[in-house]
Design an enzyme around this catalytic site. Structure first.
Site, PDB file in Angstrom:
ATOM      1  N   SER A   1     -48.149  84.926  16.904  1.00 17.92           N
ATOM      2  CA  SER A   1     -47.856  83.849  18.259  1.00 17.92           C
ATOM      3  C   SER A   1     -46.564  83.417  17.470  1.00 17.92           C
ATOM      4  CB  SER A   1     -48.708  82.980  19.358  1.00 17.92           C
ATOM      5  OG  SER A   1     -49.167  82.584  17.560  1.00 17.92           O
ATOM      6  N   GLY A   2     -45.799  84.038  16.524  1.00 20.33           N
ATOM      7  CA  GLY A   2     -45.120  83.608  15.758  1.00 20.33           C
ATOM      8  C   GLY A   2     -43.544  84.050  16.331  1.00 20.33           C
ATOM      9  N   ILE A   3     -42.284  84.446  15.565  1.00 23.92           N
ATOM     10  CA  ILE A   3     -40.569  84.227  17.094  1.00 23.92           C
ATOM     11  C   ILE A   3     -41.223  85.265  17.563  1.00 23.92           C
ATOM     12  CG2 ILE A   3     -39.592  84.204  14.347  1.00 23.92           C
ATOM     13  CD1 ILE A   3     -37.613  83.691  15.851  1.00 23.92           C
TER      14      ILE A   3
ATOM     15  N   THR B   1     -44.014  81.385  10.958  1.00 30.36           N
ATOM     16  CA  THR B   1     -42.397  81.072  11.966  1.00 30.36           C
ATOM     17  C   THR B   1     -42.469  79.294  11.472  1.00 30.36           C
ATOM     18  OG1 THR B   1     -42.453  82.786  13.442  1.00 30.36           O
ATOM     19  CG2 THR B   1     -41.217  80.655  14.069  1.00 30.36           C
TER      20      THR B   1
ATOM     21  N   TYR C   1     -43.840  77.674   9.379  1.00 34.02           N
ATOM     22  CA  TYR C   1     -43.337  76.573   8.018  1.00 34.02           C
ATOM     23  C   TYR C   1     -41.903  77.163   7.480  1.00 34.02           C
ATOM     24  CZ  TYR C   1     -48.391  75.605   8.523  1.00 34.02           C
ATOM     25  OH  TYR C   1     -49.633  75.573   8.500  1.00 34.02           O
TER      26      TYR C   1
ATOM     27  N   GLN D   1     -38.503  76.406   6.623  1.00 34.65           N
ATOM     28  CA  GLN D   1     -37.804  75.780   6.711  1.00 34.65           C
ATOM     29  C   GLN D   1     -35.827  76.139   6.454  1.00 34.65           C
ATOM     30  OE1 GLN D   1     -38.435  73.656   2.889  1.00 34.65           O
ATOM     31  NE2 GLN D   1     -40.102  73.242   3.026  1.00 34.65           N
TER      32      GLN D   1
ATOM     33  N   GLU E   1     -26.571  79.433   1.660  1.00 32.31           N
ATOM     34  CA  GLU E   1     -27.899  80.032   0.645  1.00 32.31           C
ATOM     35  C   GLU E   1     -27.763  80.843   0.043  1.00 32.31           C
ATOM     36  OE1 GLU E   1     -31.803  80.446   3.348  1.00 32.31           O
ATOM     37  OE2 GLU E   1     -31.606  78.739   3.161  1.00 32.31           O
TER      38      GLU E   1
ATOM     39  N   ASP F   1     -52.990  91.578   8.564  1.00 30.84           N
ATOM     40  CA  ASP F   1     -53.843  92.427   9.456  1.00 30.84           C
ATOM     41  C   ASP F   1     -52.781  93.505   9.885  1.00 30.84           C
ATOM     42  OD1 ASP F   1     -55.469  90.611   8.683  1.00 30.84           O
ATOM     43  OD2 ASP F   1     -54.966  89.145  10.572  1.00 30.84           O
TER      44      ASP F   1
ATOM     45  N   HIS G   1     -40.128  83.751  -3.846  1.00 31.36           N
ATOM     46  CA  HIS G   1     -39.349  82.777  -3.798  1.00 31.36           C
ATOM     47  C   HIS G   1     -39.796  81.475  -4.783  1.00 31.36           C
ATOM     48  CE1 HIS G   1     -37.664  78.794  -1.745  1.00 31.36           C
ATOM     49  NE2 HIS G   1     -36.942  79.124  -1.385  1.00 31.36           N
TER      50      HIS G   1
ATOM     51  N   ARG H   1     -32.336  86.109  -4.870  1.00 29.56           N
ATOM     52  CA  ARG H   1     -33.962  85.039  -4.992  1.00 29.56           C
ATOM     53  C   ARG H   1     -34.729  86.418  -6.531  1.00 29.56           C
ATOM     54  NH1 ARG H   1     -36.136  83.826   0.653  1.00 29.56           N
ATOM     55  NH2 ARG H   1     -34.886  82.186   1.128  1.00 29.56           N
TER      56      ARG H   1
ATOM     57  N   HIS I   1     -43.901  85.155  -0.958  1.00 30.25           N
ATOM     58  CA  HIS I   1     -43.610  84.110  -0.004  1.00 30.25           C
ATOM     59  C   HIS I   1     -42.954  85.660   1.425  1.00 30.25           C
ATOM     60  CE1 HIS I   1     -41.027  81.254   2.457  1.00 30.25           C
ATOM     61  NE2 HIS I   1     -39.526  82.112   1.880  1.00 30.25           N
TER      62      HIS I   1
ATOM     63  N   ARG J   1     -34.752  91.275   0.494  1.00 27.85           N
ATOM     64  CA  ARG J   1     -33.666  90.240   2.073  1.00 27.85           C
ATOM     65  C   ARG J   1     -33.206  88.981   1.277  1.00 27.85           C
ATOM     66  NH1 ARG J   1     -35.689  85.621   4.607  1.00 27.85           N
ATOM     67  NH2 ARG J   1     -37.785  85.270   3.113  1.00 27.85           N
TER      68      ARG J   1
ATOM     69  N   LEU K   1     -35.592  85.778  10.279  1.00 25.14           N
ATOM     70  CA  LEU K   1     -35.844  84.863  11.493  1.00 25.14           C
ATOM     71  C   LEU K   1     -34.693  85.850  12.148  1.00 25.14           C
ATOM     72  CD1 LEU K   1     -36.794  81.071  11.158  1.00 25.14           C
ATOM     73  CD2 LEU K   1     -38.128  82.882  11.888  1.00 25.14           C
TER      74      LEU K   1
HETATM   75  C1  SIN Z   1     -36.513  78.714   2.601  1.00 21.52           C
HETATM   76  O1  SIN Z   1     -36.096  77.551   3.166  1.00 21.52           O
HETATM   77  O2  SIN Z   1     -35.827  78.544   1.243  1.00 21.52           O
HETATM   78  C2  SIN Z   1     -36.556  80.116   2.936  1.00 21.52           C
HETATM   79  C3  SIN Z   1     -35.674  81.092   4.110  1.00 21.52           C
HETATM   80  C4  SIN Z   1     -35.737  81.573   3.727  1.00 21.52           C
HETATM   81  O3  SIN Z   1     -36.789  82.678   3.424  1.00 21.52           O
HETATM   82  O4  SIN Z   1     -35.117  82.816   4.276  1.00 21.52           O
END
Ligand code: SIN
Length: 526
Positions: A16-18, A46, A48, A50, A116, A217, A238, A284, A345, A380, A386
């Site tokens: 039930s996430g995005i 989803t 969590y 940010q 980012e 799962d 992360h 990252r 992450h 990624r 998302l």
């Molecule tokens: C973050 O807010 O640093 C995470 C974003 C992401 O993992 O794409």
């Protein structure tokens, strides 16, 4: 063997996430949808998230620039077509999220855009620093009102059912065997198509930003049913989880560095300066490795995120949740630095899909973190996940509706309730051992020796019978941990196969990139 209650639906959605919610809303335009979630509907990765959703919506941006940044991050392994669909359809999908009621932050009437690592433009749509929570809220509200979507919480998929299409020799996914976690009873769901949107597997690692549900799962279910998986060696760590990280670390969004925060050693050195031209906003994998290196060398428990260059008013408006989490721990930002460490992450690999979310098993679709669409390659780009979830859930739903008339219900003939062990090892202990060994031996920096040792230890854990502690939650726990050991062995197998370093897979035994031999996916088929 015994009979169990059977439900029938056109489309079964797991998660039930995005991705699961977007798919459900789209598929319900032409089909009955049953959506299962193993805990409460809001307990998703989803919820969590940010940072936000990357999409080329700014006047100075374009899908071509977004494509270039994504391909660069992916270190040669992105599938060009998958990226093309992502960046081209992305702007429409985020506008659709806004139409569904997602309240993205705005500035002067337009979407406010964050920055980012790896993005050459400001392109991160966000809702302050609670983007995932806001998306989850809006999509759950849309699903709740929908007459063709039924949601069953506390229902865990124990295994996927497969069978032959009538008159054919081709195996396909025909539904699932499920456990009602509250009631402790098994049931069966016969479906014409199944979508897995179960998220990732961060819980494989001692330190992770992922919530307890992220036990991988869907990946294990799909693989056991016969679908191919790919690129599981690419686990994204992360760089900035708040220290002490514990078992669910609080994330300090990369967007904070996007606003100018700088990583420093505890004695104030900007250690990324000499490592990458983008310094603290380097990709990252580079930042996580640099921190890992620094901590091993110095023996310090953490490095610091110096937020002092970001004005206090900006911190308050843009990062209220992070500021509050810091205040709870006695850290006043931006005046005081935040102690941070890397944590697992995101899983870039997953069930291999085509551009319409189809796995290699007919009737089984996957979207979101559980899927490997080819968008992320070996690394990624921040906030592409998302977007990938919403773009590929949309495409998978469209394809499912097109194929539905060819996918008849195949009633499960023998309904076997699995036998469960009353003896055996405590699943929590096995899980803790697994998480420690994955952190130590299959973590940010790997080697042939450590991976070979991990293979032995994981296979020992995978062969250990697990004790179920009761019929409901205890049985689910034992099965989750069995999924985790299965998945860990797949991650180790993928990592051992890639005898080079690329993107998120870094091994001291083969520190160079070897494009002659490894410019390809690592695919495992059951
Ligand atoms: C973050 O807010 O640093 C995470 C974003 C992401 O993992 O794409």
């Amino acid at each position: 063997m015994s009979d169990v209650e059977v439900l029938e639906t056109d489309v079964l959605v797991v998660g039930s996430g995005i991705a699961g919610l977007t798919f459900a809303l789209k598929a319900a335009e032409g089909a009955e949808v049953l959506l299962l979630t193993k805990k409460g509907r809001v307990e998703t990765n989803t919820n969590y998230a940010q940072g936000g959703v990357a999409a080329a919506v700014a006047p100075d941006d374009s899908p071509a620039l977004h494509r270039r940044d994504t391909l660069l991050a992916g270190a040669g392994l992105c599938h060009a077509r998958a990226v093309e669909e992502l960046v081209r359809e992305g702007p429409d999908r985020v506008r659709e999220l806004a139409d569904w009621g997602v309240r993205f932050s705005r500035e002067r009437g337009s979407f406010a855009l964050g920055r980012e690592a790896g993005h050459s433009r400001r392109r991160i749509l966000h809702a302050a620093d609670l983007t995932g929570h806001e998306i989850e809220r809006a999509l759950l509200a849309a699903v709740a009102d929908h007459p063709r979507i039924r949601v069953l919480e506390d229902h865990f998929v124990w295994e996927l059912r497969t069978g032959l299409d009538p008159g054919s020799w081709r195996s396909r996914c025909t539904g699932a065997l499920t456990l009602d976690v509250d009631g402790g009873s098994f049931g069966a769901i016969d479906a014409r198509a199944v979508l897995l949107a179960t998220g990732g597997s961060g819980r494989l690692y001692r330190h992770t930003t992922n919530p307890p549900i992220a036990t991988g799962d869907g990946l294990a279910l799909g693989y056991e049913a016969g679908a191919a998986v790919a690129n599981l060696e690419f686990v994204q760590f992360h760089p900035t989880a708040m220290h002490p990280a514990g078992s669910q670390a609080f994330l300090v969004s990369e967007a904070v560095r996007g606003e100018g925060a700088v990583l420093r050693t505890r004695d104030g050195r900007d250690f990324l300066k000499g490592i990458h031209p983008s310094g603290s906003l380097a990709p990252r994998d580079v930042v996580a490795r640099a921190i890992d290196d620094e901590l091993r060398r110095s023996g310090e428990p953490y490095v610091e995120l110096d937020v002092s260059s970001v004005p206090a008013a900006r911190v308050k408006e843009r990062f209220p949740t992070i500021a509050a989490a810091c205040a709870e721990r006695g850290i006043e930002v931006p005046a005081q630095p935040i102690p941070v460490v890397p944590a697992a992450h995101y899983q870039c690999g997953g069930l291999l899909t085509d551009w319409d979310g189809r796995t290699s098993l007919r009737g089984l679709f996957a979207a979101g973190e559980v899927a490997c669409t080819g968008v992320h390659g070996a690394n990624r780009l921040a906030s592409n996940s998302l977007l990938e979830a919403v773009v590929y859930a949309h495409r998978a739903a469209r394809r499912t509706l097109q194929e539905l008339h060819d996918l008849e219900i195949v009633p499960s003939s023998a309904r076997v309730v699995p036998s469960l062990d009353d003896d055996g090892a405590d699943p929590d202990e096995v899980e803790n051992g697994l998480r420690d060994l994955m952190w130590e031996k299959v973590g940010i920096v790997r080697s042939d020796e450590r991976l070979a040792a991990a293979r032995e230890e994981v296979s020992h854990l995978a062969a250990t019978p697990l004790r179920r502690g009761g019929d409901g939650p205890g049985a689910m726990r034992a099965r989750e941990v069995a999924f985790m050991t299965r998945l860990a062995s797949l991650v180790v197998r993928c990592a051992l196969r890639r005898r080079e370093s690329r993107g998120l897979h870094y091994t001291e035994s083969h520190p160079q990139r070897d494009s002659e031999r490894y410019l390809r996916d690592t695919v495992l088929a059951a």
